[in-house]
Write an enzyme that holds these catalytic residues in place. Structure first.
Site, short mmCIF file in Angstrom:
data_model
loop_
_atom_site.label_atom_id
_atom_site.label_comp_id
_atom_site.label_asym_id
_atom_site.label_seq_id
_atom_site.Cartn_x
_atom_site.Cartn_y
_atom_site.Cartn_z
N HIS A 23 0.82 -1.22 0.00
CA HIS A 23 0.00 0.00 0.00
C HIS A 23 0.85 1.26 0.00
O HIS A 23 2.05 1.24 0.28
CB HIS A 23 -0.97 0.00 1.19
CG HIS A 23 -0.31 0.11 2.53
ND1 HIS A 23 0.14 1.30 3.05
CD2 HIS A 23 -0.04 -0.83 3.47
CE1 HIS A 23 0.65 1.09 4.25
NE2 HIS A 23 0.56 -0.20 4.53
N CYS A 43 3.20 -4.73 6.75
CA CYS A 43 2.83 -4.46 5.36
C CYS A 43 4.05 -4.08 4.53
O CYS A 43 5.10 -3.74 5.05
CB CYS A 43 1.80 -3.33 5.29
SG CYS A 43 0.16 -3.79 5.89
#
Length: 408
Positions: free
Chosen positions: A336, A354
């Site tokens: 992301h 992440c």
């Protein structure tokens, strides 16, 4: 009307004509021998008015797959009626509302079978007539189908018509726990072109996956038929309906995130098309190694650590607005946009697990990957993404996967 249908209809017509011709010839011969007069052929005998003992042997016999008065008839197989020593002349079947049930007569006129699903807890009446050399036979029977205590609906991924990546498994999720996993597996038919060997593996009591040993070949066509309607799935649970889907495997897209270089490299059909700096999980919350499958994609999402068990107000908790987020695990790992960590990307790991990339790279990744594409993470200090994560199927060794866990 298609030519095949005309041929089948013509075949049945010829069979019936042959029987009717035989009936008339036999009647003429019997009349001539018995009477020796010119009064014409004797009328065709029926069961209630049989003629000679020879005719008794040729009275048609009707056999049905259900018995009159039966209760609890299963709905996972067609109801059929068969004629012997004759051919079927007429067959009708109606439900308790009087609605006809669709059926098909075999080309030889000897067997009729339903062609539509029967309903649960319904009453049906079947009427059949057969003609033979010894007369006609008729039969009527009434029966009631089963009434399950519980029903479960299957849901299949990928969706019908989707083009997915080389790592996408077939996923069948039920909305209730399945006690008899083996029965569920037997009700699922998967056909691939070209043919590919594959196997089932259960992630939990409700979801079963099917995949080949190696990643799919691009261009493979996959058809899935979940035929659980009427199937006993254990402990009083039956399938609520059947579900079908067809999908195709697209280009091979494999992205590799290497913690040694902190670079995410994207390859399409083996050719490098993009490299981007990344910042992965810091030592206290490392990104797990292993093979990840791309799942859902979001232009905007609120990431909340409490959704996977970490309170927002804890040291490793968070609640953050994020753009261009591509899911690669059910446990909360995404590729992301992270504008706050651009300075660390390519140098230092700062995330909660992440793969942080710049806004432009996150948008590029969002735009160029699809469900089922692969992200492989290597050389981190973390463990390995669990195979039952939901997007970690390829981390289960093939020997273990092929052995299955239906009896677990």
């Amino acid at each position: 009307m298609p030519k095949v249908g005309i041929a089948a209809q013509a075949g049945r017509t010829r069979v019936r004509r042959a029987w009717l011709t035989a009936l008339m010839m036999t009647a003429v011969m019997i009349g001539a021998v018995a009477c020796g007069s010119g009064r014409g052929p004797a009328p065709i005998k029926v069961i209630a008015d049989k003629g000679t003992p020879f005719a008794d042997l040729l009275v048609p016999k009707l056999t049905a797959s259900v018995t009159d008065g039966a209760v609890g008839v299963t709905v996972d197989a067609p109801v059929s009626v068969t004629a012997a020593d004759g051919v079927l002349a007429a067959v009708t079947m109606v439900n308790d509302n009087g609605r006809p049930v669709a059926g098909r007569l075999s080309p030889d006129g000897l067997r009729w079978s339903t062609t539509e699903q029967l309903g649960y807890n319904r009453r049906y009446t079947l009427n059949a007539t057969a003609l033979g050399l010894g007369g006609a036979a008729t039969r009527q029977l009434t029966f009631q189908t089963s009434s399950p205590a519980h029903l479960t609906m299957p849901y299949v991924m990928p969706g019908d018509g989707e083009v997915v990546g080389v790592g996408e498994p077939v996923a069948i999720r039920f909305d209730e726990n399945i006690a008899d996993r083996g029965a569920a597996e037997k009700a699922i038919k998967i056909t691939t072109n070209p043919p590919v060997e594959g196997a089932f593996y259960w992630l939990n009591n409700r979801e079963v996956r099917w995949r080949p040993e190696h990643f799919w070949k691009p261009g493979t066509a996959v058809d899935v038929a979940v035929n659980t309607y009427g199937v006993d799935l254990g402990e009083g649970m039956f399938g609520e309906d059947n579900v079908q889907t067809h999908f195709t495997i697209g280009d091979e897209v494999i992205a590799t995130a290497d913690d040694n270089t902190k670079i995410l490299t994207v390859r399409v059909n083996g050719e490098v098309v993009k490299s981007m700096p990344t910042s992965m999980g810091k030592d206290s919350t490392p990104t797990a190694n292993g093979i990840y499958i791309v799942g859902s994609r979001y232009k905007h999402i609120i990431m909340d650590s409490s959704t996977y068990g970490v309170p927002v107000n804890s040291p490793n908790g968070y609640r953050t607005d994020v753009d261009w987020a591509t899911q690669i695990s059910y446990s909360g790992v995404f590729v992301h946009s992270a504008p706050w960590s651009v300075g660390a990307q390519g140098h230092t790991n700062t995330s909660h697990g992440c793969l942080n990339v710049s806004p432009s790279n996150a948008q590029w990744f969002y735009d160029h990957v699809k469900r089922g594409d692969i992200v492989e993470v290597v050389n981190t200090v973390g463990g390995t993404l669990p195979g039952i994560d939901g997007l970690g199927d390829w981390n289960i060794p093939w020997d273990q996967w092929r052995a299955g866990n239906a009896k677990a």
